[in-house]
Write an enzyme that holds these catalytic residues in place. Structure first.
Site, PDB file in Angstrom:
ATOM      1  N   HIS A  50       0.862  -1.186   0.000  1.00 28.93           N
ATOM      2  CA  HIS A  50       0.000   0.000   0.000  1.00 28.93           C
ATOM      3  C   HIS A  50       0.895   1.232   0.000  1.00 28.93           C
ATOM      4  CE1 HIS A  50      -3.288   2.708   0.677  1.00 28.93           C
ATOM      5  NE2 HIS A  50      -2.721   3.177   1.769  1.00 28.93           N
ATOM      6  N   ASP A  52       1.168   5.043  -0.255  1.00 30.61           N
ATOM      7  CA  ASP A  52       0.490   6.340  -0.194  1.00 30.61           C
ATOM      8  C   ASP A  52       1.176   7.341  -1.122  1.00 30.61           C
ATOM      9  OD1 ASP A  52      -1.574   5.926   1.768  1.00 30.61           O
ATOM     10  OD2 ASP A  52       0.058   5.655   3.206  1.00 30.61           O
ATOM     11  N   ASP A 174      -7.618   1.640   2.165  1.00 27.36           N
ATOM     12  CA  ASP A 174      -7.279   2.528   3.286  1.00 27.36           C
ATOM     13  C   ASP A 174      -8.225   3.710   3.513  1.00 27.36           C
ATOM     14  OD1 ASP A 174      -5.767   3.285   5.479  1.00 27.36           O
ATOM     15  OD2 ASP A 174      -4.305   4.419   4.322  1.00 27.36           O
ATOM     16  N   HIS A 424      -5.872   9.827  -0.592  1.00 26.53           N
ATOM     17  CA  HIS A 424      -6.595   9.848   0.687  1.00 26.53           C
ATOM     18  C   HIS A 424      -5.802  10.457   1.850  1.00 26.53           C
ATOM     19  CE1 HIS A 424      -4.778   5.795   0.318  1.00 26.53           C
ATOM     20  NE2 HIS A 424      -4.519   5.932   1.593  1.00 26.53           N
TER      21      HIS A 424
HETATM   22 ZN   LIG Z   1      -3.046   4.994   2.750  1.00 28.53          ZN
END
Ligand SMILES: [Zn+2]
Ligand SMILES: *[C@@H]1O[C@H](CO)[C@@H](O)[C@H](O)[C@H]1NC(C)=O
Ligand SMILES: *[C@@H]1O[C@H](CO)[C@@H](O)[C@H](O)[C@H]1NC(C)=O
Length: 982
Positions: A50, A52, A174, A424
């Protein structure tokens, strides 16, 4: 050893390339899924990372692995390492999600690596999932920007890998709550399913006990099923591996030690532990397939650790099948898991509301980020408007817009900056301060590239190459050209496909000007002295003594020009009256004020003689510092947790100043405190009341964090119901202390009732509806009957323990606390007529006219007015996208902007002729695409799912009247690639 190692890698890559030469029929998608065993519990291990797109570090720092002292994370190494490891065994799988990173990496790879990766993709061993530029936030994003960022990522995948690069599954593991409009968008983009990790803890517990972790989400009340139906699954463990099975270098779980001759042999223990974990997980799901997410934030930098241990896990767990074990473990992907669920042919529960708000414990509601970083939220929203303008002018101005008299410009930089900003932890406001600055800088750089393009384009369209400036700080009355010039022209570009009238306010230093429109006709205008509030926000950034106010009228998808000349060169007279006026009014609205308090008292719609009592004030919730006896949770960037349910009133009374300009505008300024003021504004000829609020610097010397709201209290009998939009499109009904799908135990009476809005909220009773249209995403609630509260600003002193590691206390440009200014537009209507007004109003707030200025008189042969359309589009139709696709084609999206039942007048199908839309170019051909523009509409097939409401959804077959005439039904968006001749 090192040289041997390198050697074997090279051999390995070469053999991989040669063993499957290019051109061989490769198998990707569902056909490349691993075999499963029908009589067993199949455990799909999904190796994933994951990544970001900015959070604690900037997106580029994450890419390179820079600043590892903040967080150890380097995406380039992850992709290097995974590609190596995938080649070692064809059974291994990996999914990749964030194209902002993959694009950076791909650009840097040599031909050989690109061939290897292409082959891995073609064989389904490396699979793209979700595939947008980022994994967007769902609470604070606007659908227009979400569709754009998805299109950007999906286009890269199709251009680079073709059909095998097309993601089948949407993956929002997420984001902190899930919007119905996102699900609708994913469905219309052709995704077969959607998985996420976070939902309210009470909802999750209920779904686990009733085996409703997987469902069909019917994401639109207007679109005919199954157009907006999306199979949706809640992942068992967020997006992490089950406890004890994390084998990343960042984890501490025991590796599988499988040599009986060495110490601490642990195969039996690990296998038993795994079997019991798998069996207990299976209890909460309906089929004999379960999914395990093997990875987490920025994992797989050394992928060998993960794969080596998973190889062993698979080997030893499956070896037990010979002794009667009924568990089968495989490397898999979310789409392969989804395919098995589909083949199971079950009937799934139907979900029609959304997943807001999200709480992970009784006092931990993630409802603060709906408002966090309000200035970034506005800047992101304005950037969307500017990007649409940039895209449109790139098309309308032709090739010279990219390379013309003002140099090289482009829209791509802005597209990527906006793509990153949807993440996000970006527009959500949940990043560290230095990362927030980086997002803003990217948007500014994107805009600089667009500005060149726009100058070029306007030069082409107008025939004038005179220098042109755009003023960034008009909201605080700063624009050097208009402040000093004695004669200038103003170009107003309107990105909407219908004509608009729009009030402008220009910073000036004279007291009288003449304003003429493109036909040479004089326009009513007046100079008002610059308000004290604006002077205080502006500080030393400009010198204007007044604002020149007038209304402009701009043609659809085009521009017009106004010429402004100074008549009297002296500071404006102060025409301000002090003290409370009884009322202000125009043709449509009347507003009264309370004599004693200076607050609003009532609002009347004069056309239908309908009145509400309306009182409005500003308050702040005292943010929990985490020392409360019930819980140690403080308010922070994510979490809203007031210490008390009763907010502190900023001031019971407001001091008032009044300004009236005949024929243009009436304004009442209300002073509540040195850090809270508001202008109540009624423009001539407009049906909405404008409230322009200014909040900040929020004082914190008292040691209290503050969450500032404005509350509108009315006599509307709203009975606990209120309404909020989803990503700026369809509206959902909310009810205080209530969730439609489970029995809520409310533990936070304020924070647990907050919902995100992106463009509007309303309350209503049988006869009256008060709608509030906002200029950015915010948190909203209705705590009392007839009341609507909107959170405007937050300044906090503590971190909320969700990883960001900073209190949300934005310093602002002068380091004494951020000042924020924004607008709320209020309309009062009968409920069944409300949408007629608020739909165009909100669309106009999102896509605002762009003003640009040229000093002196426009040259005589320049074209003062232009429209790119043959005629304005019908009010129900919104031109959502107009963007250059490649040399000879452009992408357009036409949207029906009304819901099925909200307007007697406009909730009807509308037909538009594609050949008769544009005047700037000729349309030679049109092909319809999926919403994400990565598939031809005719090729779009989606898996079908039975749900509890109707076992067999009927396929939609609405016929267009003719190939050129396309019909839009309520809430429908249709995407076309037009072949054009410019
Ligand atoms: Zn995230
Ligand atoms: C799926 O189930 C329905 C009834 O629930 C049945 O009619 C249909 O034949 C099944 N389809 C398959 C492919 O098994
Ligand atoms: C996807 O890419 C392929 C290969 O470049 C191209 O032929 C096809 O038209 C693209 N599809 C769409 C929908 O753009």
């Amino acid at each position: 050893m090192p040289s041997l190692h390198i050697c074997s890698l090279i051999l390995c890559s070469i053999s991989a390339v040669f063993s499957l030469p290019v051109g061989r029929d490769s198998v990707c998608g569902y056909k490349s899924c691993p075999a499963t065993k029908p009589s067993m519990l199949n455990v799909h291990l999904v190796p994933h990372t994951h990544d970001d797109v900015g959070w604690l570090k900037t997106v580029d720092q994450y890419y390179y692995g820079d600043r590892n002292n903040i967080q150890h994370a380097g995406v380039q190494y992850i992709l290097d390492s995974v590609v190596d490891q995938l080649q070692k065994d064809p059974a291994r799988r990996f999914i990749y999600v964030e194209i902002a990173f993959f694009y950076r990496w791909w650009k840097q790879q040599d031909q050989n690596t690109r061939r290897i990766v292409t082959q891995l993709v073609n064989e389904g061993r490396l699979e793209f999932i979700n595939g947008g530029w980022c994994m967007s936030d769902e609470a604070t994003t606007h659908y227009s920007a979400v569709i754009d960022q998805m299109t950007l990522g999906l286009r890269f995948l199709n251009d680079t890998f073709g059909e095998c690069g097309r993601p089948r599954v949407a993956w929002h593991i997420d984001p902190f709550g899930h919007a119905r409009e996102h699900a609708s968008i994913f469905a219309q983009m052709g995704y077969d399913g959607f998985f996420f990790g976070r939902l309210d803890y009470q909802d999750k517990a209920r779904r686990m006990s009733t085996k409703e972790m997987e469902m069909v989400w019917r994401a639109s009340e207007s679109l005919k099923p199954p157009v907006a139906d999306l199979f949706t699954g809640v992942l068992p463990n967020g997006y992490n591996p089950p406890a004890g099975f994390c084998w990343d270098q960042s984890c501490d779980d025991a590796p599988i030690r499988d040599d009986p001759d060495l110490e601490d042999y642990n195969v039996d223990v690990i296998v038993q532990n795994f079997l019991s974990t798998a069996n207990s997980q299976a209890k909460y799901y309906k089929t004999n397939h379960i999914i395990m997410t093997m990875g987490s934030d920025f994992q797989y930098e050394n992928a060998n650790l993960w794969y080596k241990n998973m190889d062993k896990l698979i080997k030893y767990v499956n070896a037990l099948q010979a002794n009667g074990s009924k568990v089968n473990v495989i490397y898999s992907t979310p789409s392969c898991y989804l395919q098995e669920l589909n083949l199971a042919n079950l009937t799934w529960p139907l979900k029609t509301d959304d997943f807001f708000p999200y709480a992970d414990d009784a006092h931990d509601f993630w409802t603060g980020y709906f408002t966090s970083r309000p200035a970034l939220k506005l800047y992101e929203r304005q950037s969307n408007s500017r990007l649409q303008t940039c895209n449109q002018l790139e098309v309308l101005g032709g090739p010279k817009s990219r390379s013309g008299p003002f140099g090289e410009g482009d829209s791509d930089t802005m597209k990527r900056a906006m793509g990153v900003a949807q993440h996000h932890d970006a527009v959500s406001g949940t990043e560290k301060q230095h990362v927030a600055y980086d997002y803003a800088k990217r948007l500014a750089r994107g805009w600089a590239h667009c500005e060149v393009l726009i100058r070029n384009s306007l030069a082409v369209l107008s025939g004038s190459e005179a220098p042109r400036v755009m003023c960034e700080n008009l909201n605080i009355s700063v624009c050097p050209l208009t402040e000093s010039s004695h004669k200038f022209s103003m170009n107003v570009y309107n990105p909407l496909a219908r004509a608009v009238s729009w009030p402008v306010r220009l910073p000036v230093n004279g007291s009288q000007y003449s304003v003429t429109n493109a036909n040479g006709k004089a326009v009513d205008s007046q100079v008002v002295p610059l308000s004290k509030s604006t002077q205080e926000v502006r500080r030393n950034r400009g010198y204007a003594t007044g604002e020149l106010v007038f209304q402009v009228e701009a043609p659809p998808l085009g521009y017009t020009t106004y010429v402004i000349s100074l008549l009297r060169d002296e500071p404006p007279e102060d025409t301000t009256e002090h003290g409370a006026p009884p009322s202000i009014q125009n043709k449509f609205l009347k507003v009264t004020f309370d004599d004693n308090t200076g607050l609003l008292k009532s609002l009347t719609n004069l056309e239908i003689q309908q009145t509400i009592q309306l009182s409005q004030n500003f308050y702040w919730y005292n943010a929990s510092a985490g020392n409360n006896y019930e819980s140690s949770q403080p308010s922070g960037a994510y979490i809203f947790r007031p210490n008390s349910s009763t907010p502190v009133i900023v001031n019971k009374t407001a001091q008032i100043e009044v300004i009236t300009i005949s024929g243009v505008v009436q304004e009442v300024t209300q002073w509540f405190s040195p850090w809270v003021s508001q202008v109540v504004r009624l423009y001539e000829g407009r049906r909405e009341l404008e409230l322009e609020w200014t909040v900040g610097p929020v004082p914190i010397k008292d040691g209290l964090g503050k969450e500032v709201i404005t509350r509108l209290d009315t006599d509307i009998q709203s009975s606990g119901y209120f309404y909020t939009d989803s990503n700026g499109r369809e509206v959902l009904e909310r009810r205080k202390d209530y969730r439609p799908t489970w029995d809520l135990k409310q533990s936070e009476p304020i924070a647990g009732n907050y919902y995100p809005i992106n463009s509007r909220a309303y309350i209503k009773d049988d006869k009256r509806q008060l709608t509030v249209v906002t200029d950015r995403s915010q948190g909203v609630s209705s705590i009392y009957n007839g009341s609507l509260e909107i959170m405007l600003h937050r300044r906090l002193l503590h971190d909320d323990f969700r990883g960001v590691g900073e209190p949300l206390s934005e310093p602002g440009e002068f380091n004494d606390g951020l000042v924020v200014r924004g607008r709320l537009l209020l309309t009062l209507t009968p409920p069944d007529q409300a949408a007629d007004t608020h739909r165009p109003l909100a669309q106009g707030m999102v896509l605002q006219p762009l003003l640009s200025f040229q000093d002196g008189t426009p040259s005589t042969n320049s074209k003062l007015e232009f429209s790119g359309l043959q005629a304005a589009l019908p009010l129900a139709v919104h031109l959502l996208t107009l963007s250059q696709w490649d040399k000879d084609s452009i992408l357009i999206r036409l949207e029906h902007q009304y819901e099925a039942k909200e307007s007697k007048t406009y909730s009807q199908p509308v037909t538009v002729n594609l050949q008769k839309l544009f005047s700037a170019f000729k349309v030679l051909g049109a092909s319809e695409m999926s919403l994400g523009a990565n598939q031809w509409k005719e090729d779009m097939t989606r898996l079908s799912w039975n749900n509890e409401m109707n076992v067999k959804p009927v396929p939609v077959s609405d016929k267009d009247p003719s190939p050129w005439e396309v019909t839009l039904n309520p809430m429908e968006i249709r995407t076309f690639l037009l072949r054009v001749q410019q």
